[in-house]
Scaffold this active site. Structure first.
Site, PDB file in Angstrom:
ATOM      1  N   PRO A 167      44.664  39.676  55.792  1.00 50.29           N
ATOM      2  CA  PRO A 167      45.730  38.731  55.728  1.00 50.29           C
ATOM      3  C   PRO A 167      45.871  38.329  54.148  1.00 50.29           C
ATOM      4  CG  PRO A 167      43.675  37.485  56.012  1.00 50.29           C
ATOM      5  CD  PRO A 167      43.428  39.100  56.184  1.00 50.29           C
ATOM      6  N   ASP A 183      46.308  34.329  54.995  1.00 50.15           N
ATOM      7  CA  ASP A 183      45.066  33.600  54.408  1.00 50.15           C
ATOM      8  C   ASP A 183      45.711  32.304  53.640  1.00 50.15           C
ATOM      9  OD1 ASP A 183      42.576  33.274  53.959  1.00 50.15           O
ATOM     10  OD2 ASP A 183      42.327  34.584  52.426  1.00 50.15           O
ATOM     11  N   TRP A 203      36.681  33.453  51.877  1.00 51.94           N
ATOM     12  CA  TRP A 203      36.449  34.676  52.101  1.00 51.94           C
ATOM     13  C   TRP A 203      35.798  34.524  53.532  1.00 51.94           C
ATOM     14  CZ3 TRP A 203      38.881  38.667  50.088  1.00 51.94           C
ATOM     15  CH2 TRP A 203      39.085  38.607  48.711  1.00 51.94           C
ATOM     16  N   GLN A 212      38.642  45.145  47.726  1.00 54.68           N
ATOM     17  CA  GLN A 212      38.075  44.442  48.874  1.00 54.68           C
ATOM     18  C   GLN A 212      36.708  44.944  49.269  1.00 54.68           C
ATOM     19  OE1 GLN A 212      39.489  41.687  49.982  1.00 54.68           O
ATOM     20  NE2 GLN A 212      41.438  41.934  48.981  1.00 54.68           N
ATOM     21  N   TRP A 250      37.223  41.116  51.480  1.00 54.83           N
ATOM     22  CA  TRP A 250      37.122  41.129  52.902  1.00 54.83           C
ATOM     23  C   TRP A 250      36.511  42.330  53.826  1.00 54.83           C
ATOM     24  CZ3 TRP A 250      40.914  43.555  56.702  1.00 54.83           C
ATOM     25  CH2 TRP A 250      41.363  42.710  58.087  1.00 54.83           C
ATOM     26  N   LYS A 299      47.813  47.283  33.932  1.00 52.37           N
ATOM     27  CA  LYS A 299      47.438  46.268  34.980  1.00 52.37           C
ATOM     28  C   LYS A 299      48.578  45.405  35.097  1.00 52.37           C
ATOM     29  CE  LYS A 299      43.991  43.890  37.365  1.00 52.37           C
ATOM     30  NZ  LYS A 299      42.771  42.992  37.346  1.00 52.37           N
ATOM     31  N   LYS A 306      50.699  38.477  35.193  1.00 51.42           N
ATOM     32  CA  LYS A 306      51.585  37.432  34.915  1.00 51.42           C
ATOM     33  C   LYS A 306      51.899  37.088  33.375  1.00 51.42           C
ATOM     34  CE  LYS A 306      51.521  34.464  38.927  1.00 51.42           C
ATOM     35  NZ  LYS A 306      50.980  33.404  39.520  1.00 51.42           N
TER      36      LYS A 306
END
Ligand SMILES: [Zn+2]
Ligand SMILES: [Zn+2]
Length: 1010
Positions: free
Chosen positions: A57, A96, A543, A574, A578, A613, A616
């Site tokens: 998610p 999520d 998590w 992940q 996850w 990378k 923002k």
């Protein structure tokens, strides 16, 4: 002009490949006809098997960027492909919704700086509402991007980690852990973020490259031995504030320690560090007075210098005999600093264990903002890291500071708020995953990872096997369902909403949900002592929410059917996220050494065009929706999968989209258009004019059989590369087949045959259509998982247009399988030789500046008998492709070829000679071909279909010589350019027409058609 068929915008492919328009139309088609739903329902009823899937998610705390959509493209590719293979996959969305990332986003929106301000100003109830609002806002963005990219995920069946029914099922994991004694409360040193005011899990430390270069003080100081005058331990630290919570010193038991004499003092330092430390401190005059072992130092008492500032430290000294004494520990590093390590069990993991096993009290006088509490005496109210300076000053005052500098070093910061993390002993709840580590590793080893490097990264992370701190002191999360008795400390674990409501002392009012503050208002009566039980005020690590999805998102029945799931793919980070929590929770739930997924593909990072990378702060985030508004979804999908292997870093450069990726899709588009226009013109019927029919009628030529043979290899390679997740290689194969085999090699071999509308050769043309039908349609299917819009458009506007009995959508077609009967390796080799020979004729022409369009009279091929006979057997094609009238073969170069009028090229043991001299006939034909090409270009420019037959073509401003040369070819030219007549003029005045200027070998000429 006559048109053989009328233009119908819905049914017809436009002249140009305009993917943005096409994709919009196809999405509308899918939606209006509920294609996604039909596909899912069809496969649920008719399938070759079930392949479980659970959606990783996305966190709804921000706008999706193109990196997310690289991953979603890989998911959708798998879904469409496996579905075409006949499998049912529960490709259902999931979101999520809770946890720190969302809270931080909402705090930003509300303009609050920390948790205290949040609770005072906003309150929990409103905060929860705001969190829900925020996730819905981002949810719209994701659904929109899914739609634009053509991700066929079922949004209606999405799971939401914040819903009560999900939380209840998530609790079942915890219940199992509770029952097995794997869920424990304890003091523990955890990484704590002063900004987010919560502890971080091990997996979060270092997450998303959150190690940053930071500046810290670097100081040497000394602690005086209690019973020896002028003797000190020399100690080094970069965190002076931890001296406030210092309780012991540690040395290595086996190491040798020197007492170094400096002026009147003796400093204790590990032997091998004496010289480097003295050098670093600029001390030249010193000598080693005595050597002792670490063991000898054990139990030595030292004067803790701040007993006046922190009276509690004096108390601790009274309380436990080891406080402010030397202990020995193997973990002491004797190759850095001084080999004497000060111990702050309240601020360090190793220190904590050292104290805990000796029963030394843990002194951790910090509040939620990591400010010292009153137990820290003078330091009360000071933020831990701000105490650094005070401590240095106090050491200086007491004559204990040896040196202080500033160091720049890598230090873990919070991956969300970028505050420097502080290690603190706190009361937390843990999953003792360390106890099940062997099972977890065994389970992880059974999983298929496709690539070695991410596998190794994942396994080595799992090997750390630390306990998992799952408690968070936050608001928007799954509540920890443990209630504790205020009086006797007894605990109960509540695992369902029903149970909570039944046993609650006071029934909750309407609007009750499984969140703070509602659950906090529930109290129970203690069965042991009758006291009031209140909830332990924690929510779960986010998590843990997503890690519970294989059980929590399904019903019991679905869980049995789909889990362990077949295949998952998520980003590389992940490994700590996850992929890890899924595995841990599943082993806890089942008690088995089994993973909830059979295969896991970790994807590489996506960066900006310059290889930076996306962030923002740099302002270089490539937003998915904005990108997909401007660029084609299919081209983006093809580009992301084709550019590099899925585990590699992909530098997404929109400039690259319009180059090769567009060219590949555009070629497929135009080939299909070429096919549909020609085949419809000849009333091709795929039901009648089948491949078998063409075979029986002996209508197929070697070129067709060669193409069909090549196709089988492509189907095979493409499928096996998808199976091993080498998407880029699978697409390289498809690209090569489309551009090279089909467009560059096959079509030129049959173009001339298709050009005529001679009824005599109609059957041959129909046989070519039968071949192209099979080949192009197969290629369209192979492209479908990658470029679903284009494949659907071709399915509708080419194949289904011709054969209405085909499935309603391309997605309902079966995935192609290679037909071994059609594979003919000797034929492929024969054609390899043919193409090699043809390309040698091109090379020879280039040397003499002879255009390929110009026919030449003769070629001589010099090669072994075997190669010669191979070429002879496909001589028609050889002559056609090299545009030469006759070919001769020899094993040795004939004498005549040494003359000037011959040109040649050679490769390996194959040599080609061409006669470069052209007589009037050849010159005339060459000139005609040059002119024909210009007329063709004009036809295309003016929007005529290739099948349209025009009334006349006029060519003006030709000189007498050219007109004479051309005369014999006027009829041939009319056929070639599909006009009824061709007229040649000396100047434009000879005919009234709409003239278009063009160039013929530096000369201006004029062309008109209509
Ligand atoms: Zn933080
Ligand atoms: Zn009690």
């Amino acid at each position: 002009m006559t048109a053989k068929f009328k233009t119908n915008s819905v049914q017809t492919l436009t002249t140009d490949y305009r993917p943005l328009e096409l994709e919009k139309e196809i999405r509308t088609f899918w939606e209006n006809n509920r294609i996604r739903e039909k596909l899912a329902n069809f496969r649920e009823k008719h399938n070759a098997g079930l392949l479980g899937y659970v959606e990783g998610p996305p966190t709804l705390n921000g706008i999706p960027h193109i990196g997310h959509y690289r991953g979603r493209t890989m998911k959708d590719l798998r879904y469409r492909w496996k579905t075409m293979q006949g499998y049912f996959v529960p490709f259902w969305a999931g979101w999520d919704c809770q946890g720190l990332p969302v809270e931080l986003e909402v705090e930003k929106l509300l303009g609050v700086k920390n948790k205290r301000e949040l609770l005072e100003r906003v309150g929990e109830e409103r905060f929860i509402q705001e969190c829900k609002k925020a996730i819905m806002k981002y949810h719209r963005e994701w659904v929109e991007a899914d739609r634009k990219l053509g991700v066929f995920i079922d949004q209606d069946k999405a799971y939401w980690t914040y819903k009560d029914e999900y939380i209840e099922r998530e609790w079942q994991y915890l219940k199992r852990a509770w029952e097995q004694g794997l869920l424990e409360e304890g003091h523990y040193v955890v990484a704590y973020c002063p900004g987010c005011q919560t502890s971080l899990s091990n997996a979060e430390v270092g997450y998303e490259d959150s190690y940053k270069m930071v500046e810290d003080p670097s100081l040497y100081f000394k602690f005086k031995l209690a019973d020896s005058p002028d003797t000190y331990f020399l100690v080094w630290t970069t965190m002076p504030f931890t001296l406030v919570t210092d309780t012991m010193l540690a040395v290595h038991p086996e190491a040798e320690y020197a007492k170094v004499k400096i002026d009147n003092e003796r400093w204790i330092i590990v032997k091998q560090r004496v010289e480097p430390v003295m050098q670093e401190l600029g001390i030249e005059k010193y000598e080693i007075a005595e050597m002792v072992t670490g063991k000898d130092l054990e139990g030595t008492a030292y004067d803790f210098p701040f007993k006046d500032l922190v009276p509690k430290q004096a108390e601790l000294e009274q309380k436990h005999s080891l406080v402010h004494k030397v202990i020995t520990e193997d973990f002491v590093d004797i190759n850095t600093a001084t080999g004497v390590v000060h111990q702050s069990p309240g601020n360090g993991e190793e220190d904590f264990f050292a104290a805990q096993k000796r029963g030394v009290p843990i002194f951790a006088p910090f509040d939620d903002e990591v400010k010292f509490t009153s137990e820290a005496g003078t330091f009360k109210g000071v933020f831990a890291r701000d105490a650094d300076e005070v401590v240095v000053e106090e050491l200086r005052k007491r004559g204990l500071l040896v040196s202080v500098k500033t160091v720049k070093h890598e230090y873990p910061t919070c991956w969300r708020s970028h505050h420097k993390l502080v290690w603190l002993a706190r009361k937390e709840y843990f999953l003792r995953t360390d106890k099940i580590n062997a099972k977890v590793l065994e389970a992880a080893e059974k999983v298929q990872y496709f690539y070695e490097s991410p596998k190794n990264r994942f396994i080595s992370f799992l090997k750390e096997g630390k306990p998992w701190c799952i408690s968070r002191e936050r608001v928007w999360g799954t509540p920890l369902p443990i209630w504790r008795c205020e009086k006797c400390g007894a605990k109960v674990f509540m695992s369902t909403k029903k149970e909570i409501l039944e046993k609650a002392e006071e029934k909750p009012t309407e609007g009750f949900e499984l969140h703070k503050p509602w659950v906090d208002r529930i109290t129970f009566r203690c069965e042991k002592c009758g006291g009031t039980m209140r909830r332990e005020d924690f929510v779960l690590d986010t998590w843990h929410n997503s890690g519970a999805s294989p059980y929590a998102r399904f019903t019991d029945e679905e869980f049995k059917k789909y889990v362990p799931v077949d295949y998952l793919t998520e980003a590389m980070d992940q490994t700590r996220g996850w992929a890890n929590t899924l595995l841990l929770e599943y082993v806890i739930l089942t008690g088995k050494a089994e993973s909830p997924y059979k295969a896991f593909l970790f994807q590489g990072l996506t960066q900006d065009a310059k290889g930076r990378k996306m962030s923002k702060s740099l302002g270089n985030v490539i937003e998915a929706n904005k990108t997909l508004d401007k660029y084609s979804a299919d081209v983006c999908r093809f580009y992301m999968l084709r550019k590099c292997s899925p585990i590699e870093t992909n530098d997404f450069d929109t400039q690259e989209l319009s180059r090769r990726p567009y060219q590949v899709l555009s070629t497929l588009y135009h080939l299909s258009r070429f096919f549909v226009q020609n085949s419809e013109y000849d009333n091709f019927d795929p039901k009648k004019h089948t491949f078998d029919w063409a075979m029986r009628q002996s209508l197929l030529k070697p070129a067709d059989l060669w193409l069909l043979s090549k196709l089988q290899g492509t189907v095979e390679t493409c499928t096996s590369k998808l199976e091993t997740c080498e998407f880029n290689s699978a697409l390289a194969e498809l690209e090569d087949f489309t551009i090279e085999v089909l467009s560059r090699l096959y079509v030129p071999m049959v173009r001339k045959e298709l050009w005529t509308d001679d009824p005599e050769t109609l059957n041959r043309r129909l046989a070519i259509y039968a071949t192209l039908w099979q080949v192009l349609k197969t290629v369209t299917l192979l492209f479908n998982p990658v470029t679903p819009h284009l494949s659907e458009a071709l399915h509708q506007k080419v194949y289904r247009k011709i054969d209405r009995t085909l499935p309603e959508s391309v997605n309902l077609e079966d995935w192609p399988r290679p037909d071994r009967k059609m594979q003919d390796k000797p034929l492929e080799e024969q054609f390899q030789t043919l193409f090699k020979c043809v390309s040698l004729t091109y090379a020879a022409r280039q040397n003499a500046r002879l255009k390929r369009r110009w026919p030449l009279s003769k070629m001589v091929i010099v090669a072994t008998e075997q190669v010669c006979s191979t070429l002879e057997s496909v001589e028609d094609l050889l002559l056609e492709l090299s545009n030469v009238k006759i070919a001769e073969y020899a094993q040795k170069a004939p004498e005549q070829t040494s003359q000037e009028s011959w040109v040649s090229a050679v490769e390996d043991n194959l040599q080609v000679f061409l006669v470069s001299y052209r007589d009037e006939r050849l010159l005339g034909e060459g000139l005609m071909r040059d002119l024909a090409r210009r007329v063709q270009a004009l036809r295309k420019e003016m929007g005529y279909m290739p099948t349209d037959v025009l009334d006349a073509a006029h060519i003006a401003d030709l000189d007498d010589e050219s007109i004479n040369l051309l005369q014999p070819y006027v009829k041939g030219m009319a056929e070639l350019i599909r006009t009824k007549t061709v007229h040649l003029h000396r100047n434009r005045e000879e005919a009234k027409a709409e003239w278009h200027e063009t160039q013929l070998d530096e000369k201006k000429i004029y062309v008109a058609i209509g």
